[in-house]
Write a protein that holds these residues in place. Structure first.
Motif, short mmCIF file in Angstrom:
data_model
loop_
_atom_site.label_atom_id
_atom_site.label_comp_id
_atom_site.label_asym_id
_atom_site.label_seq_id
_atom_site.Cartn_x
_atom_site.Cartn_y
_atom_site.Cartn_z
N MET A 1 56.90 39.12 -15.19
CA MET A 1 57.40 40.34 -15.82
C MET A 1 58.01 40.03 -17.18
SD MET A 1 58.42 43.66 -15.27
CE MET A 1 59.33 44.68 -16.41
N ASN A 3 57.86 37.29 -18.91
CA ASN A 3 56.87 36.67 -19.79
C ASN A 3 56.10 37.74 -20.55
OD1 ASN A 3 57.11 33.89 -19.35
ND2 ASN A 3 56.18 34.12 -17.33
N ASN A 4 55.68 38.75 -19.79
CA ASN A 4 54.91 39.83 -20.41
C ASN A 4 55.70 40.55 -21.49
OD1 ASN A 4 52.24 40.02 -19.50
ND2 ASN A 4 52.93 40.69 -17.49
N VAL A 5 57.00 40.77 -21.21
CA VAL A 5 57.83 41.46 -22.19
C VAL A 5 57.91 40.63 -23.47
CG1 VAL A 5 60.14 42.30 -22.68
CG2 VAL A 5 59.16 42.66 -20.42
N PHE A 7 55.72 38.31 -24.53
CA PHE A 7 54.42 38.32 -25.21
C PHE A 7 54.21 39.61 -25.98
CE2 PHE A 7 53.01 35.31 -21.74
CZ PHE A 7 52.97 34.22 -22.59
N SER A 8 54.65 40.73 -25.37
CA SER A 8 54.38 42.00 -26.04
C SER A 8 55.26 42.14 -27.28
CB SER A 8 54.55 43.18 -25.09
OG SER A 8 55.89 43.36 -24.78
N ALA A 11 53.63 40.45 -30.09
CA ALA A 11 52.54 41.23 -30.66
C ALA A 11 53.06 42.45 -31.41
CB ALA A 11 51.57 41.66 -29.54
N VAL A 12 54.13 43.04 -30.89
CA VAL A 12 54.61 44.31 -31.45
C VAL A 12 54.96 44.22 -32.93
CG1 VAL A 12 56.58 45.88 -31.45
CG2 VAL A 12 55.36 45.45 -29.34
N VAL A 15 51.84 43.96 -35.07
CA VAL A 15 51.11 45.24 -35.17
C VAL A 15 51.85 46.19 -36.10
CG1 VAL A 15 50.30 47.26 -33.89
CG2 VAL A 15 50.07 45.00 -32.89
N TRP B 148 49.84 42.50 -10.86
CA TRP B 148 50.93 43.19 -11.56
C TRP B 148 51.29 42.52 -12.86
CZ3 TRP B 148 51.61 47.84 -9.92
CH2 TRP B 148 51.40 48.15 -8.57
N ASN B 149 51.41 41.17 -12.84
CA ASN B 149 51.99 40.49 -14.00
C ASN B 149 51.15 39.38 -14.60
OD1 ASN B 149 54.59 41.41 -14.92
ND2 ASN B 149 55.18 41.19 -12.76
N GLY B 150 50.02 39.04 -14.01
CA GLY B 150 49.27 37.90 -14.52
C GLY B 150 49.98 36.61 -14.15
N GLY B 152 51.61 34.55 -16.24
CA GLY B 152 52.70 34.17 -17.14
C GLY B 152 52.27 33.38 -18.36
N LYS B 154 49.74 34.52 -20.49
CA LYS B 154 49.38 35.47 -21.54
C LYS B 154 49.70 36.88 -21.06
CE LYS B 154 44.40 35.60 -20.34
NZ LYS B 154 44.42 36.14 -19.06
N LEU B 155 49.61 37.82 -21.99
CA LEU B 155 49.85 39.21 -21.66
C LEU B 155 48.79 39.66 -20.67
CD1 LEU B 155 51.96 41.12 -22.87
CD2 LEU B 155 50.23 41.92 -24.45
N ASP B 156 49.20 40.03 -19.45
CA ASP B 156 48.20 40.32 -18.44
C ASP B 156 48.78 41.21 -17.35
OD1 ASP B 156 45.71 40.25 -17.38
OD2 ASP B 156 45.80 38.20 -16.63
N VAL B 159 51.58 45.38 -15.77
CA VAL B 159 52.73 45.47 -16.68
C VAL B 159 52.32 45.13 -18.11
CG1 VAL B 159 54.97 44.46 -17.24
CG2 VAL B 159 54.41 44.98 -14.87
N GLY B 160 51.61 44.01 -18.28
CA GLY B 160 51.30 43.53 -19.62
C GLY B 160 50.19 44.29 -20.33
N LEU B 164 53.52 48.17 -20.60
CA LEU B 164 54.22 47.84 -21.86
C LEU B 164 53.52 48.43 -23.09
CD1 LEU B 164 55.39 44.16 -21.24
CD2 LEU B 164 56.82 46.20 -21.48
N VAL B 168 55.24 51.02 -26.00
CA VAL B 168 55.46 50.69 -27.41
C VAL B 168 54.48 51.35 -28.37
CG1 VAL B 168 56.62 48.52 -26.95
CG2 VAL B 168 54.15 48.53 -27.24
N PHE B 301 46.13 42.92 -28.10
CA PHE B 301 47.19 43.71 -27.49
C PHE B 301 46.64 45.13 -27.39
CE2 PHE B 301 51.40 45.98 -28.04
CZ PHE B 301 51.94 45.54 -26.86
#
Lengths: 105, 413
Positions: A1, A3-5, A7-8, A11-12, A15, B148-150, B152, B154-156, B159-160, B164, B168, B301
């Motif tokens: 979870m 990690n994803n935040v 990573f995003s 990227a954010v 972008v 759900w989360n991959g 860890g 990469k973005l996956d 959620v990823g 997310l 955004v 992304f």
């Protein structure tokens, strides 16, 4: 979870930066182009007091205006090149400042 | 017996392909608004011209995407291996297990796309597709089938790749559009309105075209990937590095025809409902959309075109001094976005249970029949208050007049 935040968020901001440069920058140049053209043609193209004839035409404004439109067109051409290139498994690289097409890694 | 099994699976496969193309078609008309709503609202292009241009550019875009999107489901569910081949546990009996999950998932996505279209709400077609697939996978394989989360690195995962980005993307696009609109209005103060409008109309047409092209390359790919996955599961295709040419042609044509049909209800909401848009705002909004979509797909992304376009239109309303933004309409859209994933998932799951309980070919036919009934029902409901190219630009606050009402007869006096 988390990690994803992370990573995003990485990227954010990229972008957002590219979005601002191209997505707000090109319209800005386009608007300047329209401003220059209006300046170039003078008369009724710009708001002026009723009864007067407005400013005189100025060829320099016209030239500048079209130059700015060319800059915008170049930006759009870059966008289309990007779409086509990524469709063929290539990508644009800005390593050498000016864009070149390289293989996707 | 074996022959009978094979034939059964082939019929199910045919149903899956038809359903996938139907989804692609709804994807097309659901998203026409993203590129063309503001262009139509400001009158830069006539409604029919706008949807025709967008349709052609989607077609071109779909052919430009030769990249193989075979692993499209891997972002959210675990029904494929990492190389794109279907999980072996799902390919027995001509891939019936896999085909039912895909069929129910696609049907869930279509039902949600049609419902939001009926309500005139722009919601993400990719979310509807992912939602349907997640629902069908949970029903078929249990909660463990969802990613759900991959892992860890990469973005996956849901959620990823879905949640997310959805949060955004409208914010990023909105910010860019606010800045763009604000500087345009600052720069063009003092230019005669008519003179400026003419210039910005061209800017709008250009930027909207770019959004259409990007949409074709992004969205048609997903359906191509899903159909190829179904072909792999049933053993009709073996390569994981290419997709059949007919699949590409069929998907490109389906999304282009859908775009040309024009989801007038959604175009109306996005073009007239959120803000009253001027050509300069329209150009700022579309430029913001195009730049954000291209930049994000460049960085891997993936953002939903719908969320980006809506954020941009809102931003162009905030950035223009003195413009009115209808936040109530925006609120309805956001609530639709929030329930897209679970709602499409629920439909996908229910349809999977229906199909699985009945079983085999009969089960798949029942799923398909339920989909047809739901679609026909919503289409008939939409005929009561029609929105089409003739009334798409009517004032938002006035009651929408039925399109077929004859023009008032002028009485000579």
């Amino acid at each position: 979870m988390w990690n994803n935040v992370e990573f995003s968020f990485e990227a954010v901001w990229k972008v957002l930066l590219v979005g601002l440069v191209l997505g707000a920058g090109l319209p800005l140049i386009f608007a300047l182009g329209i401003r220059s053209l209006a300046w170039g043609s003078g008369g009724d193209a710009e708001v002026h007091t009723a009864g007067t004839t407005g400013t005189r035409a100025n060829p320099f404004g016209t030239v500048l205006g079209w130059f700015l439109f060319l800059v915008v067109l170049a930006g759009i051409a870059l966008g289309i090149t990007f779409i086509v290139a990524s469709g063929f498994g290539k990508q644009l690289s800005f390593e050498h400042i000016f864009p070149t097409i390289v293989d996707k890694h | 017996m074996t022959i009978l099994r094979v034939t059964q699976a082939s019929v199910i496969l045919a149903l899956v392909i038809v359903t996938a193309l139907a989804f692609d078609f709804t994807n097309g008309f659901h998203d026409t608004a993203n590129a063309m709503a503001t262009t139509i609202a400001t009158g830069a292009l006539k409604p029919k011209t706008a949807v025709a241009l967008s349709g052609v550019l989607n077609l071109v875009g779909a052919f430009l995407s030769v990249q193989v999107a075979l692993t499209v489901t891997n972002a959210v569910v675990k029904i494929q291996n990492s190389d794109g081949t279907p999980k072996e546990s799902l390919t027995a009996n001509g891939g019936e297990a896999m085909l039912l999950i895909i069929l129910a998932g696609l049907a869930g996505g279509i039902v949600w796309n049609l419902l939001t279209w009926l309500l005139g709400l722009p919601s993400s077609s990719s979310h509807a597709l992912f939602g349907g697939l997640i629902g069908a996978t949970v029903a078929g394989l249990g909660w463990a089938g969802v990613k759900w989360n991959g892992d860890g690195t990469k973005l996956d995962g849901v959620v990823g790749k879905v949640l997310l980005p959805a949060v955004v993307s409208p914010v990023i696009a909105g910010l860019v559009a606010v800045v763009g609109t604000w500087v345009i209005f600052k720069i063009t103060v003092g230019i005669a309105a008519r003179y400026a409008q003419r210039g910005f109309k061209w800017g709008q047409i250009g930027s909207a075209s770019l959004v259409s092209l990007a949409h074709g390359t992004n969205d048609a790919q997903k359906t191509m990937g899903v159909i190829t996955l179904a072909l792999l599961a049933s053993g009709h295709w073996t390569s994981t590095s290419s997709i059949p040419f007919w699949v590409k042609v069929a998907c490109a044509v389906a999304i282009a025809l859908g775009t040309y049909l024009g989801g007038w209800r959604i175009i109306r909401t996005l073009g007239k409902g959120l803000v009253d848009i001027a050509p300069a705002q329209g150009m700022a909004a579309q430029s913001a959309s195009a730049a954000v979509i291209l930049a994000s797909s460049h960085l891997g992304f993936a953002l939903s075109t719908t969320h980006v376009a809506t954020g941009s239109v809102l931003g162009s309303g905030v950035g223009r001094p003195g413009a009115e933004v209808r936040w109530r309409v925006a609120g309805r859209m956001v609530s639709a976005w929030l329930i897209t994933l679970p709602a499409a998932g629920l439909v996908g799951a229910l349809l999977w249970y229906a199909g699985d309980t009945i079983g085999g070919l009969a089960g798949a036919i029942v799923v398909f029949a339920l989909l047809v009934v739901a679609a026909a029902g919503m289409w008939l409901r939409s005929r009561r208050v029609r929105v089409d190219q003739h009334n798409v630009n009517d004032d938002w606050d006035a009651v929408v007049a039925p399109a077929e009402v004859a023009a008032p007869v002028t009485v000579a006096s």
